[in-house]
Scaffold this motif. Structure first.
Motif: not given
Length: 173
Positions: A72-94
C-alpha cells in the motif's frame, strides 16, 4: 502531523476502497513510516509492516525484500522524484495506492519547514495510470473523491465537485 486537522473523509474513503479490493486478512507492506492509518488497517485485520523513512527514490530494498501479499502507498508517490523505480521493484502481486490529483486552480503542495512534506508530482489520473502500466501493473479498479473545505471562496467552491483524491487497485502483470 494531524494536530489541527484529521483527514477523516480521506481515511474513510481509503479504508473502504482497501477493504473492498483486498479484504483482510492479508499481509501489507505500507510505504511510509507508521502513522494513524497503519493502526486503522491493523484494526481491520491486516498484518501491517511499514517502511522506515528511507528515501524510496534511492533505496528500494524494503520492497525488494518484502514477502507481503499487498503493498500500500497512501499519499506517497507524489513525494518521490522517480516513483517508477519503486513501483517497478515491488515484489508483491497487489498494489493499493492513493494520490492527490493535480488541481488546475491550486499550486502543488509545498511545506516550507519540512523537506519531506512536499509534492514533486501532482498527477492527473491518466498520468498516474500510465506510470503504473509502464512499471508493470494492470489497473483493476479506480475510485475518485472530492475533499470539500469549510471556507468561503472560489477554490473552496471548486473543491465541492472537483475530485482531489484518486485510489487505484492494481495487480502485477
Amino acid at each position: 502531523m494531524y494536530e489541527k486537522s484529521f483527514p477523516n473523509k480521506r481515511y474513510k474513503e481509503t479504508l473502504e476502497f482497501l477493504t473492498h479490493v483486498a479484504p483482510a486478512p492479508a499481509s501489507i507492506l505500507d510505504l511510509g513510516v507508521r502513522n494513524p492509518f497503519s493502526e486503522l488497517m491493523q484494526a481491520q485485520g491486516y498484518q501491517v509492516t511499514n517502511t522506515t523513512g528511507e528515501d524510496l527514490d534511492l533505496d528500494t530494498t524494503s520492497v525488494k525484500d518484502s514477502n507481503a501479499e499487498i503493498v500500500t502507498a497512501f499519499e506517497i508517490f507524489e513525494h518521490l522524484v522517480a516513483p517508477f523505480n519503486v513501483l517497478r521493484d515491488i515484489r508483491a502481486k497487489k498494489l493499493v495506492t492513493t494520490i492527490p490529483l493535480s488541481l488546475w486552480f491550486s499550486p502543488a503542495y509545498r511545506s516550507k519547514t519540512d523537506k519531506w512534506d512536499r509534492h514533486y508530482h501532482e498527477f492527473e489520473d491518466w498520468q498516474f495510470d500510465w506510470l503504473l502500466e509502464k512499471a508493470g501493473w494492470e489497473i483493476k479498479e479506480r475510485h475518485k473523491w472530492t475533499n470539500p473545505v469549510k471556507k468561503i471562496g472560489v477554490r473552496p467552491l471548486l473543491r465541492q465537485f472537483t475530485p482531489r483524491y484518486y485510489a487505484v487497485y492494481a495487480e502485477k502483470k
